[in-house]
Design a protein around this motif. Sequence first.
Motif, PDB file in Angstrom:
ATOM      1  N   LYS A 162       0.815  -1.197   0.000  1.00  0.00           N
ATOM      2  CA  LYS A 162       0.000   0.000   0.000  1.00  0.00           C
ATOM      3  C   LYS A 162       0.854   1.255   0.000  1.00  0.00           C
ATOM      4  CE  LYS A 162      -3.665  -2.317   2.573  1.00  0.00           C
ATOM      5  NZ  LYS A 162      -4.388  -2.384   3.830  1.00  0.00           N
ATOM      6  N   GLU A 163       2.053   1.170   0.513  1.00  0.00           N
ATOM      7  CA  GLU A 163       2.888   2.359   0.642  1.00  0.00           C
ATOM      8  C   GLU A 163       4.209   2.138  -0.093  1.00  0.00           C
ATOM      9  OE1 GLU A 163       1.258   4.581   1.830  1.00  0.00           O
ATOM     10  OE2 GLU A 163      -0.274   3.445   2.833  1.00  0.00           O
ATOM     11  N   THR A 164       4.164   1.703  -1.320  1.00  0.00           N
ATOM     12  CA  THR A 164       5.377   1.400  -2.041  1.00  0.00           C
ATOM     13  C   THR A 164       5.951   2.643  -2.692  1.00  0.00           C
ATOM     14  OG1 THR A 164       3.913   0.701  -3.785  1.00  0.00           O
ATOM     15  CG2 THR A 164       4.895  -1.006  -2.467  1.00  0.00           C
ATOM     16  N   LEU A 165       7.218   2.545  -3.029  1.00  0.00           N
ATOM     17  CA  LEU A 165       7.956   3.711  -3.472  1.00  0.00           C
ATOM     18  C   LEU A 165       8.586   3.430  -4.816  1.00  0.00           C
ATOM     19  CD1 LEU A 165       9.892   3.916  -0.131  1.00  0.00           C
ATOM     20  CD2 LEU A 165       7.644   4.882  -0.599  1.00  0.00           C
ATOM     21  N   PHE A 166       8.684   4.464  -5.659  1.00  0.00           N
ATOM     22  CA  PHE A 166       9.351   4.328  -6.937  1.00  0.00           C
ATOM     23  C   PHE A 166      10.768   4.879  -6.819  1.00  0.00           C
ATOM     24  CE2 PHE A 166       5.092   3.838  -8.355  1.00  0.00           C
ATOM     25  CZ  PHE A 166       5.214   2.973  -9.424  1.00  0.00           C
ATOM     26  N   LEU A 167      11.711   4.132  -7.366  1.00  0.00           N
ATOM     27  CA  LEU A 167      13.096   4.565  -7.365  1.00  0.00           C
ATOM     28  C   LEU A 167      13.470   4.943  -8.791  1.00  0.00           C
ATOM     29  CD1 LEU A 167      14.501   1.685  -5.188  1.00  0.00           C
ATOM     30  CD2 LEU A 167      13.634   3.886  -4.452  1.00  0.00           C
ATOM     31  N   PRO A 168      13.482   6.206  -9.142  1.00  0.00           N
ATOM     32  CA  PRO A 168      13.763   6.603 -10.518  1.00  0.00           C
ATOM     33  C   PRO A 168      15.232   6.399 -10.856  1.00  0.00           C
ATOM     34  CG  PRO A 168      13.495   8.526  -9.144  1.00  0.00           C
ATOM     35  CD  PRO A 168      13.201   7.335  -8.278  1.00  0.00           C
ATOM     36  N   VAL A 169      15.532   5.271 -11.470  1.00  0.00           N
ATOM     37  CA  VAL A 169      16.917   4.953 -11.824  1.00  0.00           C
ATOM     38  C   VAL A 169      16.981   4.741 -13.321  1.00  0.00           C
ATOM     39  CG1 VAL A 169      18.821   3.366 -11.478  1.00  0.00           C
ATOM     40  CG2 VAL A 169      17.266   3.873  -9.598  1.00  0.00           C
ATOM     41  N   SER A 170      17.893   5.335 -13.943  1.00  0.00           N
ATOM     42  CA  SER A 170      18.053   5.202 -15.395  1.00  0.00           C
ATOM     43  C   SER A 170      19.304   4.409 -15.693  1.00  0.00           C
ATOM     44  CB  SER A 170      18.139   6.586 -16.050  1.00  0.00           C
ATOM     45  OG  SER A 170      18.392   6.444 -17.421  1.00  0.00           O
ATOM     46  N   THR A 171      19.199   3.486 -16.635  1.00  0.00           N
ATOM     47  CA  THR A 171      20.357   2.698 -17.030  1.00  0.00           C
ATOM     48  C   THR A 171      21.144   3.380 -18.131  1.00  0.00           C
ATOM     49  OG1 THR A 171      18.995   1.500 -18.582  1.00  0.00           O
ATOM     50  CG2 THR A 171      19.230   0.555 -16.395  1.00  0.00           C
ATOM     51  N   GLU A 172      20.591   4.410 -18.728  1.00  0.00           N
ATOM     52  CA  GLU A 172      21.303   5.123 -19.766  1.00  0.00           C
ATOM     53  C   GLU A 172      22.174   6.200 -19.128  1.00  0.00           C
ATOM     54  OE1 GLU A 172      18.370   6.552 -22.385  1.00  0.00           O
ATOM     55  OE2 GLU A 172      17.884   4.590 -23.195  1.00  0.00           O
ATOM     56  N   GLU A 173      23.134   6.668 -19.895  1.00  0.00           N
ATOM     57  CA  GLU A 173      24.017   7.710 -19.390  1.00  0.00           C
ATOM     58  C   GLU A 173      23.227   8.999 -19.263  1.00  0.00           C
ATOM     59  OE1 GLU A 173      27.034   7.500 -18.343  1.00  0.00           O
ATOM     60  OE2 GLU A 173      27.133   5.350 -18.705  1.00  0.00           O
ATOM     61  N   VAL A 174      23.197   9.552 -18.056  1.00  0.00           N
ATOM     62  CA  VAL A 174      22.490  10.801 -17.806  1.00  0.00           C
ATOM     63  C   VAL A 174      23.500  11.822 -17.324  1.00  0.00           C
ATOM     64  CG1 VAL A 174      20.694  11.940 -16.480  1.00  0.00           C
ATOM     65  CG2 VAL A 174      20.390   9.571 -17.179  1.00  0.00           C
ATOM     66  N   MET A 209      16.099  -2.014 -11.273  1.00  0.00           N
ATOM     67  CA  MET A 209      14.749  -2.451 -11.596  1.00  0.00           C
ATOM     68  C   MET A 209      13.771  -2.322 -10.421  1.00  0.00           C
ATOM     69  SD  MET A 209      14.608  -3.444 -14.789  1.00  0.00           S
ATOM     70  CE  MET A 209      15.716  -2.106 -15.221  1.00  0.00           C
ATOM     71  N   LYS A 210      14.216  -1.764  -9.323  1.00  0.00           N
ATOM     72  CA  LYS A 210      13.361  -1.748  -8.138  1.00  0.00           C
ATOM     73  C   LYS A 210      12.112  -0.885  -8.326  1.00  0.00           C
ATOM     74  CE  LYS A 210      16.732  -3.136  -4.693  1.00  0.00           C
ATOM     75  NZ  LYS A 210      17.376  -3.982  -5.652  1.00  0.00           N
ATOM     76  N   SER A 211      12.235   0.213  -9.067  1.00  0.00           N
ATOM     77  CA  SER A 211      11.050   1.028  -9.305  1.00  0.00           C
ATOM     78  C   SER A 211      10.043   0.287 -10.188  1.00  0.00           C
ATOM     79  CB  SER A 211      11.442   2.351  -9.954  1.00  0.00           C
ATOM     80  OG  SER A 211      12.055   2.128 -11.207  1.00  0.00           O
ATOM     81  N   VAL A 212      10.541  -0.515 -11.122  1.00  0.00           N
ATOM     82  CA  VAL A 212       9.633  -1.307 -11.960  1.00  0.00           C
ATOM     83  C   VAL A 212       8.925  -2.358 -11.112  1.00  0.00           C
ATOM     84  CG1 VAL A 212       9.454  -2.669 -14.067  1.00  0.00           C
ATOM     85  CG2 VAL A 212      11.238  -0.936 -13.858  1.00  0.00           C
ATOM     86  N   LEU A 213       9.666  -2.973 -10.174  1.00  0.00           N
ATOM     87  CA  LEU A 213       9.044  -3.940  -9.276  1.00  0.00           C
ATOM     88  C   LEU A 213       7.938  -3.290  -8.457  1.00  0.00           C
ATOM     89  CD1 LEU A 213      11.940  -6.120  -7.839  1.00  0.00           C
ATOM     90  CD2 LEU A 213      10.007  -6.878  -9.219  1.00  0.00           C
ATOM     91  N   GLN A 214       8.191  -2.067  -7.972  1.00  0.00           N
ATOM     92  CA  GLN A 214       7.162  -1.372  -7.195  1.00  0.00           C
ATOM     93  C   GLN A 214       5.932  -1.128  -8.050  1.00  0.00           C
ATOM     94  OE1 GLN A 214       7.414  -1.008  -4.127  1.00  0.00           O
ATOM     95  NE2 GLN A 214       9.518  -0.735  -3.474  1.00  0.00           N
ATOM     96  N   ALA A 215       6.146  -0.715  -9.293  1.00  0.00           N
ATOM     97  CA  ALA A 215       5.021  -0.479 -10.193  1.00  0.00           C
ATOM     98  C   ALA A 215       4.219  -1.757 -10.415  1.00  0.00           C
ATOM     99  CB  ALA A 215       5.532   0.075 -11.521  1.00  0.00           C
ATOM    100  N   ALA A 216       4.929  -2.871 -10.655  1.00  0.00           N
ATOM    101  CA  ALA A 216       4.243  -4.148 -10.880  1.00  0.00           C
ATOM    102  C   ALA A 216       3.505  -4.604  -9.625  1.00  0.00           C
ATOM    103  CB  ALA A 216       5.254  -5.205 -11.316  1.00  0.00           C
ATOM    104  N   TRP A 217       4.124  -4.372  -8.459  1.00  0.00           N
ATOM    105  CA  TRP A 217       3.477  -4.760  -7.199  1.00  0.00           C
ATOM    106  C   TRP A 217       2.168  -3.999  -7.007  1.00  0.00           C
ATOM    107  CZ3 TRP A 217       4.895  -8.599  -3.868  1.00  0.00           C
ATOM    108  CH2 TRP A 217       4.297  -8.629  -2.618  1.00  0.00           C
ATOM    109  N   LEU A 218       2.181  -2.700  -7.281  1.00  0.00           N
ATOM    110  CA  LEU A 218       0.969  -1.895  -7.176  1.00  0.00           C
ATOM    111  C   LEU A 218      -0.091  -2.363  -8.169  1.00  0.00           C
ATOM    112  CD1 LEU A 218       2.432   1.699  -6.758  1.00  0.00           C
ATOM    113  CD2 LEU A 218       1.350   0.312  -5.012  1.00  0.00           C
ATOM    114  N   LEU A 219       0.336  -2.756  -9.344  1.00  0.00           N
ATOM    115  CA  LEU A 219      -0.623  -3.223 -10.348  1.00  0.00           C
ATOM    116  C   LEU A 219      -1.295  -4.519  -9.907  1.00  0.00           C
ATOM    117  CD1 LEU A 219       1.209  -2.472 -13.717  1.00  0.00           C
ATOM    118  CD2 LEU A 219      -0.737  -1.271 -12.718  1.00  0.00           C
ATOM    119  N   THR A 220      -0.586  -5.381  -9.174  1.00  0.00           N
ATOM    120  CA  THR A 220      -1.243  -6.596  -8.683  1.00  0.00           C
ATOM    121  C   THR A 220      -2.354  -6.248  -7.691  1.00  0.00           C
ATOM    122  OG1 THR A 220       0.341  -6.905  -6.850  1.00  0.00           O
ATOM    123  CG2 THR A 220       0.874  -7.935  -8.968  1.00  0.00           C
ATOM    124  N   VAL A 221      -2.151  -5.195  -6.887  1.00  0.00           N
ATOM    125  CA  VAL A 221      -3.209  -4.745  -5.972  1.00  0.00           C
ATOM    126  C   VAL A 221      -4.404  -4.232  -6.763  1.00  0.00           C
ATOM    127  CG1 VAL A 221      -3.757  -3.258  -4.015  1.00  0.00           C
ATOM    128  CG2 VAL A 221      -1.439  -4.133  -4.278  1.00  0.00           C
TER     129      VAL A 221
END
Length: 740
Positions: free
Chosen positions: A21-33, A652-664
């Motif tokens: 219910k209280e998950t967090l997104f970690l904005p991480v980019s794999t490309e050079e920023v 990939m942790k932010s993607v996992l959070q997104a997927a976890w929320l979608l299961t809810v």
Amino acid sequence: MLEESKSKEPAMNPFQKNESKETLFLPVSTEEVPSRPLSLPKTPPPKICGSNYPLSIAFIVVNEFCERFSYYGMKAVLTLYFLYFLHWSEDTSTSIYHAFSSLCYFTPILGAAIADSWLGKFKTIIYLSLVYVLGHMVKSLGALPIIGGQTVHTVLSLVGLSLIALGTGGIKPCVAAFGGDQFEEKHAEERTRYFSVFYLSINAGSLISTFITPMLRGDVQCFGEDCYALAFGVPGLLMVIALVVFTMGSKIYRKPPPEGNIVAQVVKCIWFAISNRFNNRSGDIPKRQHWLDWAAEKYPKQLIMDVKALTRVLFLYIPLPMFWALLDQQGSRWTLQATRMNGNLGFFVLQPDQMQVLNPLLVLIFIPLFDLVIYRLVSKCGISFSSLRKMAVGMILASLAFAVAAAVEIKINKMTPPQPGPKEIFLQALNLADEEVKVTVLGDENNILLEESIRSFQKMPHYAQLHLKTRSQDFHFYLKYHNMSVYTKHSVEEKNWYSLIIREDGKNIYSMMVKDEENKTTSGMTAIRFVNTLHKEINISLGTDVSLSVGEDYGVSAYTTVQSGEYPVVHCRTEDKDFSLNMGLLESGAAYLFVIINSSNQDPQAWKMEDIPANKLSIAWQLPQYALVTAGEVMFSVTGLEFSYSQAPSSMKSVLQAAWLLTVAVGNIIVLVVAQFSGLVQWAEFILFSCLLLVVCLVFSIMGYYYVPIQLEDLQEPADKQIPHIQGNIINLETKKTKL
């Protein structure tokens, strides 16, 4: 936990209520920023009492407490608002409740995308909090009876809920991550402790609000009924306070700029791999070992490796929505069940929607209990209690909780008066004459269907069930009073309740048949009606701005639902006199008949009879199902995210959070579909959910048995080693199984 430049994650903290219910997104980019400096204050950020904790986190923690109070407080009374104020059916109320919950878990994807790709966390929180406040205002206006009618209330409610879902979901992935941004990298330990306090504020807001807002609804009367406007208005006020407090810290916040959204990158990578494979499906083109390898022409090798690891975890997410389908029914089906139970605990009267407070309370108890006692005892017994096993046991506990809920529902049904079926009616006779009357009911062939002697100002001990030959039929009544006999005929229709009211006028006796169209209480409310034996019409005030009129000379009112409780003084008025009636204690779930009669040398009095008995089953019987489902939540939710994090790369942790929320979100959609289309009685629906989760648990166990854990160091591409353009699966998997 929210470090964006380090892969280290803090340990799971014991204060976390429900990470789904209280998950967090970690904005991480794999490309050079290109490195962009944080938007820092000109002077060093002030600290709390000389410690290493920045002062800015105080504003964020208070903001989170107020926002969670706002959300959970509003949601606690939502189902009963649909049922009693908007007068929707139980199935419709349940469906809209879960549609709203589902939307609240879809919108974080949008909020994260806005924060990471456009506005940044700070502006996203500010702007969407304004939307949040606007939603609360519209929702509160929709709960005012003086504004419009049913259609206006419905439109305002749905618009308000949509805005609230956008607001709460949009800021969900930003607030905690923004708090983590306030710490310098050298203060990682303080940041970990901050998250413990942050999650404590979440649970405190949830715990307090789910206890207080039902009291504002049920214990405060406005416009003569439950004060839903106040129950929604107070959470709205807390959201205003949350926004004001958060804005107050604006000048001392560290505000990192947007860094790009990894969720979008993952989706694009997967889509490119699928489309590229489809476009190169010729047999002349060499096959590649993994389908994601078809993205190598466009995306970095490290990103592809990370997505491969991600998809393995996401595959295990497929069965998870069914667990959330059961867990989130605490605020809908279980609350509706509580309305048909007795909330009087002796020392305190518990409102039906207050039972939800057990969940956050038990979570705070169970997390340290499981971590410090149960898991350690299991380990000392030599049992390998892996993460997947914990999740499977959590599913089993939730399934058992719904089996217990079904047993409680069956018990409630046994205590509830049955409803007349096809070609059946329920009949009671009420004698308002001065002496005993013998009532005989005859069928079409003069066969005796019912025979009863009823004393003065008494009624039959219970409704009698009479069978009809057709859907409507005439019954003949033979009334014997003193030495006088009276024959009369009344028509009845199937599936209805009737009352035969017998009265005396001088030496004659009369009867009238009253159709009790609403001779049942509405989900635990108290129902009352009146018979006026006076020769003047009576106006009865049951609350502020709520009154009803009862006609003279044995006029009978319709049933009116009121709150249970003491009614020592009920103001009444005739055209020439004011007086009051003592209606005494009205118990929850009961239906009462009050006969207003003249009293010699006194004001008129009310003679009270119970048509339908009160709820007898204590609401405390719901405690086992709440304990089971909360234990399942602790084992499933906390363990599930912990396992997911251990099996996916940090990027990939932010993607996992997104997927976890979608299961809810998907779990809530499952409840919506079942509520609308199953057509099952409530106990059977509980059994259906219980069995479905057991089946899903079996499928999940098989998937977990064949799941091969990975070592995250194998996901890192060696810096000194060149990898061919397509090398297939480069992840070294251990050949062992997690047996369940």
